[in-house]
Design a protein around this motif. Structure first.
Motif, short mmCIF file in Angstrom:
data_model
loop_
_atom_site.label_atom_id
_atom_site.label_comp_id
_atom_site.label_asym_id
_atom_site.label_seq_id
_atom_site.Cartn_x
_atom_site.Cartn_y
_atom_site.Cartn_z
N UNK A 78 21.97 53.56 58.54
CA UNK A 78 22.66 52.35 58.08
C UNK A 78 21.71 51.45 57.30
N UNK A 79 22.21 50.84 56.22
CA UNK A 79 21.43 49.91 55.40
C UNK A 79 21.85 48.49 55.75
N UNK A 80 20.92 47.56 55.62
CA UNK A 80 21.23 46.17 55.93
C UNK A 80 20.52 45.22 54.98
N UNK A 81 21.10 44.06 54.79
CA UNK A 81 20.50 43.01 53.96
C UNK A 81 20.65 41.68 54.68
N UNK A 82 19.53 41.04 54.97
CA UNK A 82 19.52 39.76 55.68
C UNK A 82 19.90 38.63 54.73
N UNK A 83 20.71 37.71 55.22
CA UNK A 83 21.12 36.55 54.45
C UNK A 83 20.53 35.30 55.09
N UNK A 84 20.74 34.16 54.42
CA UNK A 84 20.37 32.87 54.99
C UNK A 84 21.66 32.13 55.32
N UNK A 85 22.11 32.18 56.59
CA UNK A 85 23.41 31.58 56.90
C UNK A 85 23.40 30.07 57.01
N UNK A 86 22.23 29.44 57.05
CA UNK A 86 22.19 28.00 57.32
C UNK A 86 22.88 27.19 56.24
N UNK A 87 22.58 27.46 54.98
CA UNK A 87 23.20 26.69 53.90
C UNK A 87 24.71 26.92 53.85
N UNK A 88 25.13 28.16 54.07
CA UNK A 88 26.56 28.46 54.06
C UNK A 88 27.26 27.79 55.25
N UNK A 89 26.59 27.75 56.40
CA UNK A 89 27.17 27.06 57.55
C UNK A 89 27.34 25.58 57.27
N UNK A 90 26.31 24.96 56.70
CA UNK A 90 26.39 23.53 56.40
C UNK A 90 27.55 23.25 55.44
N UNK A 91 27.67 24.06 54.39
CA UNK A 91 28.75 23.85 53.43
C UNK A 91 30.11 24.07 54.07
N UNK A 92 30.20 25.05 54.97
CA UNK A 92 31.47 25.33 55.64
C UNK A 92 31.87 24.17 56.54
N UNK A 93 30.92 23.64 57.31
CA UNK A 93 31.22 22.50 58.18
C UNK A 93 31.58 21.26 57.37
N UNK A 94 30.88 21.04 56.27
CA UNK A 94 31.20 19.87 55.44
C UNK A 94 32.58 20.01 54.81
N UNK A 95 32.97 21.24 54.47
CA UNK A 95 34.30 21.45 53.91
C UNK A 95 35.39 21.21 54.95
N UNK A 96 35.03 21.28 56.22
CA UNK A 96 35.99 21.03 57.30
C UNK A 96 36.19 19.54 57.56
N UNK A 97 35.37 18.71 56.95
CA UNK A 97 35.40 17.28 57.25
C UNK A 97 36.75 16.65 56.96
N UNK A 98 37.45 17.15 55.97
CA UNK A 98 38.74 16.57 55.61
C UNK A 98 39.91 17.16 56.36
N UNK A 99 39.64 18.11 57.25
CA UNK A 99 40.73 18.76 57.97
C UNK A 99 41.03 18.02 59.27
N UNK A 100 42.30 17.82 59.54
CA UNK A 100 42.71 17.18 60.79
C UNK A 100 42.90 18.25 61.85
N UNK A 101 41.83 18.98 62.14
CA UNK A 101 41.91 20.07 63.10
C UNK A 101 40.57 20.22 63.80
N UNK A 102 40.55 20.56 65.09
CA UNK A 102 39.27 20.79 65.77
C UNK A 102 38.57 22.02 65.19
N UNK A 103 37.25 21.96 65.15
CA UNK A 103 36.45 23.07 64.65
C UNK A 103 35.40 23.42 65.70
#
Length: 251
Positions: A48-73
């Motif tokens: 199996x082949x694998x490629x490591x990513x940096x999830x921190x920036x994507x997580x921050x952007x995902x959480x910030x995009x949730x800021x306008x949602x009226x739903x628990x995250x």
């Protein structure tokens, strides 16, 4: 109130039923995936082949995009490629903790009595476990994280993380698979027993976690009911998985 959503930091594989796949299957569009790495298959697949990513920036952007949602995250953190990812994710959690209802950490680091990640990552899981509302290790991981044997590992986790709920899966007896549950205080601990069946357990921890979250955190079933449904789902996966000889490999 809108249906809760779950941001999931985990591995994404082309083959296999591990990592993000069970979460996407169980939770559907309410799962917001943040891959920590991408791979052609799980770690036990030859070639199996694998490629490591940096999830921190994507997580921050995902959480910030949730800021306008009226739903628990909620935020679930599973497989990480290295200790650096743990450190960077902890900083994101601190920065946007206001957007996270529950932080759930599955400290993926081993199974079947052995570790399959570097010692440095096992040690650095603590930076996320200390921030978590729920811990979901399997029996081997509880042992690796505490440096104790199975009989003492659950109590050792409770002492280290007294404010968190703890769900330890995969404790094997002669005829059952046990899940030991220590809810946040002052609720009482309990043990769930699922009849033990033979077969491959690949991906059962991820399916258990996805089903448990869906039942307990999203559908508001009792903790006992959620653990039972999740354990039965994991047992069903063991029963239907092909033997190791039929798992594809790569040259």
């Amino acid at each position: 109130m809108n249906r809760p959503r779950l941001v999931v930091v985990h591995s994404l594989t082309a083959h296999g039923r591990v990592g993000l796949k069970p979460f996407l299957d169980v939770i559907g569009v309410d799962c917001l995936p943040v891959p920590s790495l991408v791979a052609s298959g799980p770690g036990d697949m030859p070639g199996a082949r694998r490629q490591t990513l940096d999830p921190a920036d994507l997580l921050l952007a995902t959480l910030e995009a949730c800021s306008g949602l009226a739903t628990p995250v909620d935020l679930f953190i599973g497989y990480l490629a290295d200790a650096t990812q743990a450190e960077r994710l902890a900083k994101v959690v601190d920065k946007r903790r206001d957007r996270i209802r529950h932080l759930i950490v599955d400290p993926v680091c081993g199974d079947d009595g052995r570790a399959y990640v570097a010692r440095e990552l096992i040690e650095r899981w603590s930076v996320l476990l200390a921030r978590a509302d729920w811990l979901l290790p399997n029996a081997t991981e509880a042992m690796l994280l505490t440096g104790t044997q199975h009989a003492e590992s659950i109590e050792a986790l409770r002492v280290r993380y007294p404010h968190a709920g703890i769900v330890v899966t995969g404790l094997l007896t002669e005829d059952a698979v046990e899940t030991h549950v220590q809810p946040p205080p002052p609720a009482r601990a309990f043990v769930h027993r699922q009849p033990r069946i033979s077969g491959r357990a690949n991906g059962t921890g991820d399916l258990f976690a996805a089903t448990w979250w869906h039942e307990f955190c999203q559908s508001s079933r009792s903790l006992e009911e959620a653990v039972d449904v999740a354990a039965r789902a994991a047992a069903t996966l063991v029963a239907v998985q092909p033997p190791a000889s039929l798992v594809p490999s790569f040259p």
